[in-house]
Design a protein around this motif. Sequence first.
Motif, PDB file in Angstrom:
ATOM      1  N   VAL A 102       1.141  -0.933   0.175  1.00  0.00           N
ATOM      2  CA  VAL A 102       0.549  -0.051   0.734  1.00  0.00           C
ATOM      3  C   VAL A 102       0.453   1.476  -0.506  1.00  0.00           C
ATOM      4  CG1 VAL A 102      -1.485   1.734   1.284  1.00  0.00           C
ATOM      5  CG2 VAL A 102      -1.747  -0.694   1.516  1.00  0.00           C
ATOM      6  N   ALA A 103       2.061   1.456   1.036  1.00  0.00           N
ATOM      7  CA  ALA A 103       3.006   2.404   0.608  1.00  0.00           C
ATOM      8  C   ALA A 103       3.246   2.749  -0.434  1.00  0.00           C
ATOM      9  CB  ALA A 103       3.629   1.790   1.554  1.00  0.00           C
ATOM     10  N   HIS A 104       3.868   2.035  -1.305  1.00  0.00           N
ATOM     11  CA  HIS A 104       4.174   2.118  -2.602  1.00  0.00           C
ATOM     12  C   HIS A 104       3.111   2.348  -3.479  1.00  0.00           C
ATOM     13  CE1 HIS A 104       8.430   0.446  -1.230  1.00  0.00           C
ATOM     14  NE2 HIS A 104       7.538  -0.155  -0.728  1.00  0.00           N
ATOM     15  N   SER A 105       1.956   1.944  -3.515  1.00  0.00           N
ATOM     16  CA  SER A 105       1.378   2.060  -4.457  1.00  0.00           C
ATOM     17  C   SER A 105       1.313   3.812  -4.321  1.00  0.00           C
ATOM     18  CB  SER A 105       0.062   1.248  -4.422  1.00  0.00           C
ATOM     19  OG  SER A 105      -0.685   1.984  -5.042  1.00  0.00           O
ATOM     20  N   TYR A 106       0.451   3.855  -3.210  1.00  0.00           N
ATOM     21  CA  TYR A 106       0.290   5.673  -2.652  1.00  0.00           C
ATOM     22  C   TYR A 106       1.962   6.363  -2.679  1.00  0.00           C
ATOM     23  CZ  TYR A 106       0.622   9.075   0.532  1.00  0.00           C
ATOM     24  OH  TYR A 106       0.590  11.407   1.206  1.00  0.00           O
ATOM     25  N   THR A 107       2.905   6.735  -2.622  1.00  0.00           N
ATOM     26  CA  THR A 107       3.895   6.805  -2.805  1.00  0.00           C
ATOM     27  C   THR A 107       4.116   7.362  -3.937  1.00  0.00           C
ATOM     28  OG1 THR A 107       4.659   6.078  -0.897  1.00  0.00           O
ATOM     29  CG2 THR A 107       6.355   7.619  -3.249  1.00  0.00           C
ATOM     30  N   ARG A 108       4.039   6.051  -5.078  1.00  0.00           N
ATOM     31  CA  ARG A 108       4.327   6.276  -6.795  1.00  0.00           C
ATOM     32  C   ARG A 108       2.934   6.871  -6.907  1.00  0.00           C
ATOM     33  NH1 ARG A 108       8.799   8.258  -8.349  1.00  0.00           N
ATOM     34  NH2 ARG A 108       7.021   8.092 -10.074  1.00  0.00           N
ATOM     35  N   TYR A 109       1.876   6.197  -7.628  1.00  0.00           N
ATOM     36  CA  TYR A 109       0.798   6.537  -8.352  1.00  0.00           C
ATOM     37  C   TYR A 109      -0.518   7.444  -7.816  1.00  0.00           C
ATOM     38  CZ  TYR A 109       0.729   1.572  -9.776  1.00  0.00           C
ATOM     39  OH  TYR A 109       1.374   0.022 -10.340  1.00  0.00           O
TER      40      TYR A 109
ATOM     41  N   GLU B 111       7.096   2.604   6.057  1.00  0.00           N
ATOM     42  CA  GLU B 111       7.302   2.123   4.082  1.00  0.00           C
ATOM     43  C   GLU B 111       7.488   2.953   3.671  1.00  0.00           C
ATOM     44  OE1 GLU B 111       8.908  -0.247   1.948  1.00  0.00           O
ATOM     45  OE2 GLU B 111       8.879  -0.930   4.103  1.00  0.00           O
ATOM     46  N   ALA B 112       5.934   4.249   3.660  1.00  0.00           N
ATOM     47  CA  ALA B 112       6.006   5.046   2.454  1.00  0.00           C
ATOM     48  C   ALA B 112       7.599   5.982   2.731  1.00  0.00           C
ATOM     49  CB  ALA B 112       4.255   5.875   2.877  1.00  0.00           C
ATOM     50  N   ASN B 113       7.415   6.344   3.752  1.00  0.00           N
ATOM     51  CA  ASN B 113       9.287   7.155   3.762  1.00  0.00           C
ATOM     52  C   ASN B 113      10.348   6.291   3.362  1.00  0.00           C
ATOM     53  OD1 ASN B 113       8.405   9.726   5.407  1.00  0.00           O
ATOM     54  ND2 ASN B 113       7.703   8.079   6.926  1.00  0.00           N
ATOM     55  N   ALA B 114      10.443   5.082   3.330  1.00  0.00           N
ATOM     56  CA  ALA B 114      11.350   4.658   3.206  1.00  0.00           C
ATOM     57  C   ALA B 114      11.624   5.105   1.346  1.00  0.00           C
ATOM     58  CB  ALA B 114      11.681   3.175   3.627  1.00  0.00           C
ATOM     59  N   ALA B 115       9.968   4.434   1.060  1.00  0.00           N
ATOM     60  CA  ALA B 115       9.848   4.395  -0.340  1.00  0.00           C
ATOM     61  C   ALA B 115      10.654   6.069  -1.232  1.00  0.00           C
ATOM     62  CB  ALA B 115       8.604   4.793  -0.975  1.00  0.00           C
ATOM     63  N   PHE B 116      10.373   6.782  -0.008  1.00  0.00           N
ATOM     64  CA  PHE B 116      10.318   7.963  -0.657  1.00  0.00           C
ATOM     65  C   PHE B 116      12.008   7.914  -0.923  1.00  0.00           C
ATOM     66  CE2 PHE B 116       6.357   9.348  -0.202  1.00  0.00           C
ATOM     67  CZ  PHE B 116       6.016  11.269  -0.936  1.00  0.00           C
TER      68      PHE B 116
ATOM     69  N   GLY C 100      13.284  28.818  -1.403  1.00  0.00           N
ATOM     70  CA  GLY C 100      12.301  28.605  -1.082  1.00  0.00           C
ATOM     71  C   GLY C 100      11.642  28.462  -3.111  1.00  0.00           C
ATOM     72  N   GLY C 101      10.762  27.147  -2.972  1.00  0.00           N
ATOM     73  CA  GLY C 101      10.378  27.692  -4.650  1.00  0.00           C
ATOM     74  C   GLY C 101       9.655  26.887  -4.746  1.00  0.00           C
ATOM     75  N   ALA C 102       8.205  26.790  -5.176  1.00  0.00           N
ATOM     76  CA  ALA C 102       6.925  26.279  -5.705  1.00  0.00           C
ATOM     77  C   ALA C 102       7.193  24.762  -5.676  1.00  0.00           C
ATOM     78  CB  ALA C 102       6.553  26.467  -7.628  1.00  0.00           C
ATOM     79  N   SER C 103       5.974  24.186  -5.250  1.00  0.00           N
ATOM     80  CA  SER C 103       6.146  22.836  -4.576  1.00  0.00           C
ATOM     81  C   SER C 103       5.244  22.166  -5.668  1.00  0.00           C
ATOM     82  CB  SER C 103       5.573  22.450  -3.904  1.00  0.00           C
ATOM     83  OG  SER C 103       5.522  20.877  -3.354  1.00  0.00           O
ATOM     84  N   THR C 104       6.059  20.707  -6.330  1.00  0.00           N
ATOM     85  CA  THR C 104       5.140  19.837  -6.817  1.00  0.00           C
ATOM     86  C   THR C 104       5.494  18.417  -7.145  1.00  0.00           C
ATOM     87  OG1 THR C 104       4.557  19.975  -9.306  1.00  0.00           O
ATOM     88  CG2 THR C 104       6.802  19.338  -9.282  1.00  0.00           C
ATOM     89  N   GLU C 105       5.105  17.510  -8.105  1.00  0.00           N
ATOM     90  CA  GLU C 105       4.794  15.499  -6.960  1.00  0.00           C
ATOM     91  C   GLU C 105       6.093  15.326  -8.512  1.00  0.00           C
ATOM     92  OE1 GLU C 105       1.094  16.322  -6.094  1.00  0.00           O
ATOM     93  OE2 GLU C 105       1.338  16.817  -5.051  1.00  0.00           O
ATOM     94  N   LEU C 106       6.816  15.951  -8.218  1.00  0.00           N
ATOM     95  CA  LEU C 106       8.167  14.321  -9.291  1.00  0.00           C
ATOM     96  C   LEU C 106       7.451  13.109  -9.263  1.00  0.00           C
ATOM     97  CD1 LEU C 106       9.107  13.761 -11.797  1.00  0.00           C
ATOM     98  CD2 LEU C 106      11.515  14.370 -10.760  1.00  0.00           C
ATOM     99  N   ALA C 107       8.204  12.781  -7.733  1.00  0.00           N
ATOM    100  CA  ALA C 107       8.138  10.780  -7.259  1.00  0.00           C
ATOM    101  C   ALA C 107       6.999  11.478  -5.730  1.00  0.00           C
ATOM    102  CB  ALA C 107       9.575  10.955  -6.649  1.00  0.00           C
ATOM    103  N   THR C 108       6.236  12.246  -5.386  1.00  0.00           N
ATOM    104  CA  THR C 108       5.570  12.286  -3.925  1.00  0.00           C
ATOM    105  C   THR C 108       4.605  12.251  -4.107  1.00  0.00           C
ATOM    106  OG1 THR C 108       5.683  15.365  -4.523  1.00  0.00           O
ATOM    107  CG2 THR C 108       7.378  13.610  -3.547  1.00  0.00           C
ATOM    108  N   ALA C 109       4.045  12.072  -3.659  1.00  0.00           N
ATOM    109  CA  ALA C 109       2.285  11.397  -3.163  1.00  0.00           C
ATOM    110  C   ALA C 109       1.849  12.689  -1.798  1.00  0.00           C
ATOM    111  CB  ALA C 109       1.631  10.611  -2.896  1.00  0.00           C
ATOM    112  N   ASP C 110       0.186  13.225  -2.838  1.00  0.00           N
ATOM    113  CA  ASP C 110      -0.606  14.261  -2.115  1.00  0.00           C
ATOM    114  C   ASP C 110      -1.779  13.662  -1.302  1.00  0.00           C
ATOM    115  OD1 ASP C 110      -2.513  15.876  -1.650  1.00  0.00           O
ATOM    116  OD2 ASP C 110      -1.617  17.233  -3.326  1.00  0.00           O
TER     117      ASP C 110
END
Length: 238
Positions: free
Chosen positions: A121-128, A192-197, A228-238
Motif C-alpha cells: 500500500v505504501a509503495h502504491s500510494y507513494t508512486r501512483y 514504508e512510505a517514507n522508505a519509498a521516498f 524556497g520555491g514552488a512545490s510539485t510532485e515528481l516522485a511524491t504523493a499528495d
Amino acid sequence: MSINLATKLREGTKKSHTMAENVGFVKCFLKGVVEKTSYRKLVGNLYFVYSAMEEEMERQKQHPVVSKIYFSELNRKQSLEQDLFYYYGANWREQVAPSAAAKAYVQRIREISATAPELLVAHSYTRYLGDLSGGQILKGIAQRGMNLSDGEGTAFYEFQDIPDEKEFKANYRQAMNELPIDEATAERIVDEANAAFGMNMKMFMELEGNLIKAVGQMLFNTLTRKRGGASTELATAD
C-alpha cells in the motif's frame, strides 16, 4: 473504525516529500532543465520499479488489504515501454538495466510482497498518487525541456483509463481509509512510505552526474541553490 490512513500518510511523509523535491535532479527538472540522457535513464529505472510493483500487486490482489487498493487502470508498465521505445528504439530491452538504487528498490518491493504484503500500500500510494497529482505539470515540463511533440516520450504521464483523476484520487483515498488494518499496521505503512521516498531520492541522486556534465557545474549550482520555491510532485504523493 476508520484509521484515516490517507491523512496519516500525507502528514507522516511531509518531510520526505520536501526532501525529495530538494534533490538537485528534481529541482532542475522543476525549473525546466531536463537533459535527455539522464531523463531516459530515469524512465528505464522506473520501468523496473513499476514492473516489480505491478507484478507483486497482481500476485497479491486477493490479499485482504492489497485487494482494496488494487486498480489495474493505474498500471504504468505498458506506458513506460512506449516511452523506452521512443527514447532507445526497437531494441530498448537490450539497452536498459536497473541502476544500483533501482535494484535495491525492486528488491524491497519483492521482499515485502513475500513477507508483509500490506506494505505494498505504501509503495502504491507513494508512486501512483504522485503520478496522478503532478502528471500533467511534469509532462509539460518534459515536453518543453526536451522539445518533444505531444505524445512523444511522455506516455508515462497519461492515464488513459482514468477519465477523472480528481475523482479517482478521492476514491483511492477513501479506499485507503477503509482498509481492514489496525493503528500499528498503519504506522508500518507510513514508515514504508517514507522508505519509498528515500528509494526514489537515491534514484534521482544517481542521475545528477549526467545532468552536471550536460549543463555544467556552475549552472547546476545556481539551479539547486537552497531557497524556497514552488512545490510539485515528481516522485511524491499528495
